[in-house]
Motif scaffolding. Structure first.
Motif, mmCIF file in Angstrom:
data_model
loop_
_atom_site.group_PDB
_atom_site.id
_atom_site.type_symbol
_atom_site.label_atom_id
_atom_site.label_comp_id
_atom_site.label_asym_id
_atom_site.label_seq_id
_atom_site.Cartn_x
_atom_site.Cartn_y
_atom_site.Cartn_z
ATOM 1 N N ASN A 90 5.391 7.307 -5.017
ATOM 2 C CA ASN A 90 4.515 6.136 -4.993
ATOM 3 C C ASN A 90 4.067 5.785 -6.409
ATOM 4 O O ASN A 90 4.119 4.622 -6.820
ATOM 5 C CB ASN A 90 3.266 6.407 -4.146
ATOM 6 N N THR B 79 7.411 2.346 3.998
ATOM 7 C CA THR B 79 7.116 2.273 5.429
ATOM 8 C C THR B 79 5.618 2.166 5.724
ATOM 9 O O THR B 79 5.233 1.788 6.818
ATOM 10 C CB THR B 79 7.617 3.535 6.144
ATOM 11 N N ASP C 233 -1.421 7.654 -12.265
ATOM 12 C CA ASP C 233 -0.477 6.672 -12.818
ATOM 13 C C ASP C 233 -1.225 5.582 -13.568
ATOM 14 O O ASP C 233 -2.444 5.447 -13.438
ATOM 15 C CB ASP C 233 0.418 6.080 -11.717
ATOM 16 N N GLN D 21 -0.007 -1.193 4.853
ATOM 17 C CA GLN D 21 0.299 -1.213 3.433
ATOM 18 C C GLN D 21 -0.693 -2.167 2.794
ATOM 19 O O GLN D 21 -1.160 -3.103 3.443
ATOM 20 C CB GLN D 21 1.721 -1.726 3.212
ATOM 21 N N LEU E 114 1.389 8.197 3.334
ATOM 22 C CA LEU E 114 0.069 8.769 3.053
ATOM 23 C C LEU E 114 -0.599 9.311 4.319
ATOM 24 O O LEU E 114 -1.338 10.295 4.268
ATOM 25 C CB LEU E 114 -0.843 7.740 2.371
HETATM 26 P P1 ADP Z 1 4.725 3.355 1.466
HETATM 27 O O1 ADP Z 1 5.948 3.928 2.097
HETATM 28 O O2 ADP Z 1 4.502 1.925 1.805
HETATM 29 O O3 ADP Z 1 4.618 3.636 0.012
HETATM 30 P P2 ADP Z 1 2.378 5.023 1.744
HETATM 31 O O4 ADP Z 1 1.596 5.437 2.939
HETATM 32 O O5 ADP Z 1 2.929 6.097 0.870
HETATM 33 O O6 ADP Z 1 3.538 4.094 2.252
HETATM 34 O O7 ADP Z 1 1.473 4.052 0.884
HETATM 35 C C1 ADP Z 1 0.745 3.016 1.541
HETATM 36 C C2 ADP Z 1 0.356 1.926 0.574
HETATM 37 O O8 ADP Z 1 -0.577 2.409 -0.375
HETATM 38 C C3 ADP Z 1 1.504 1.375 -0.257
HETATM 39 O O9 ADP Z 1 2.257 0.432 0.446
HETATM 40 C C4 ADP Z 1 0.743 0.764 -1.433
HETATM 41 O O10 ADP Z 1 0.241 -0.492 -1.073
HETATM 42 C C5 ADP Z 1 -0.432 1.731 -1.606
HETATM 43 N N1 ADP Z 1 -0.182 2.733 -2.669
HETATM 44 C C6 ADP Z 1 0.203 4.021 -2.500
HETATM 45 N N2 ADP Z 1 0.318 4.652 -3.681
HETATM 46 C C7 ADP Z 1 -0.011 3.762 -4.641
HETATM 47 C C8 ADP Z 1 -0.105 3.812 -6.082
HETATM 48 N N3 ADP Z 1 0.178 4.931 -6.763
HETATM 49 N N4 ADP Z 1 -0.497 2.675 -6.723
HETATM 50 C C9 ADP Z 1 -0.784 1.542 -6.033
HETATM 51 N N5 ADP Z 1 -0.715 1.429 -4.690
HETATM 52 C C10 ADP Z 1 -0.342 2.524 -3.992
#
Ligand code: ADP
Length: 275
Positions: free
Chosen positions: A162, A224, A193, A212, A228
């Protein structure tokens, strides 16, 4: 050629399945907007790599054995891996939803875990012009601890992927440290990051399934929206906590800590168990 043909046939079957699944969820609707949104996202996430697989396969069937073949095979491999990631997340989420997502305690050496994750992602870091680095505690490093190496690797890969996905020409840092809370020792991982960051409204949705931060059809970033949610379940099962601090346009830190319960086995045994 015959093998390429069977890749193509299997792909067509999968694509039809993705379409059926999406149609039936839209038909059911059940007034649940985020669920239909999720199916739309999933349809997109499955169809994009599948189309690359099918298109490249067709191209390779027509072309001779030259450079195009090597390039095509790389595309097929990458798309196959992307698809596998999506399918594994859906399956993990289905398990979680039925209370069947499990963790298994084994000895693990933290430095080895971090090393293996960094090895896997090193190439991907360069794709967005990012620099990835890991910071360990000063010697002596952690002894072997009792936790779930496979699941922790999954969580770290998710958070780091991510971080790399939402950062362009920036820096992604994985910091490992020791925390003592009420006399108990924990290993803490901070994935920081310098990417797009998340606004306070978005932070509230992060660990919820089917969501998301950017859920529009024209989403700029793939994914997806399940990663998280799965990470949170794993960390809580391991007796830890997970959280995030972020500022829009500045960057994010996703952190988690797990108990640093010393492993009972000697480290030499733990090393082979950690891989
Ligand atoms: P995905 O498969 O969509 O990455 P996650 O559950 O891992 O699913 O993340 C959900 C959402 O959280 C992402 O779609 C994004 O909008 C946000 N997100 C996660 N990590 C970050 C990050 N490091 N910086 C910015 N937004 C993030």
């Amino acid at each position: 050629r015959r093998q390429l043909s069977s890749v193509r046939t299997a792909g067509l079957g999968l694509e039809a399945m993705a379409q059926d699944l999406q149609k039936s969820y839209f038909a059911a609707e059940a007034g649940n907007r985020s669920k239909s949104q999720f199916m739309a996202t999933m349809g997109h996430e499955i169809r994009t790599p599948l189309n690359a697989i099918l298109g490249t396969t067709e191209l390779l069937q027509l072309s001779g054995p030259d450079r195009a073949v090597a390039q095509g095979l790389t595309t097929i491999q990458k798309s196959g891996e992307a698809l596998l990631e999506v399918i594994n997340e859906i399956l993990d989420y289905a398990k979680l939803d039925h209370g069947k997502l499990t963790t298994e305690m084994r000895p693990l050496v933290v430095a080895e875990l971090v090393g293996s994750v960094v090895d896997i992602l090193e190439d991907r870091a360069g794709e967005n012009g990012n620099l990835m680095r890991a910071i360990y505690p000063e010697a002596p490093a952690f002894p072997a601890i009792e936790s779930d190496p496979t699941r922790l690797r999954q969580v770290l890969l998710n958070l780091l992927s991510n971080a790399l996905k939402f950062t362009q020409n920036g820096v992604v840092t994985l910091k490992v440290s020791e925390q003592v809370v009420e006399g108990r020792s924990y290993v803490r991982f901070d994935v920081t990051d310098t990417g797009i960051g998340i606004d306070p409204e978005g932070i509230g949705k992060l660990f919820k399934p089917f969501s998301q931060v950017d859920a529009t059809i024209s989403r700029k970033y793939g994914g997806t929206g399940l990663g998280l949610t799965i990470c949170k379940e794993i960390i809580e099962q391991l007796g830890g906590r997970i959280g995030v601090t972020s500022a829009k346009g500045v960057g994010s830190t996703f952190w988690f800590e797990v108990p640093a319960k010393p492993a009972e086995m000697p480290i030499s045994v733990a090393r082979s168990g950690g891989r």
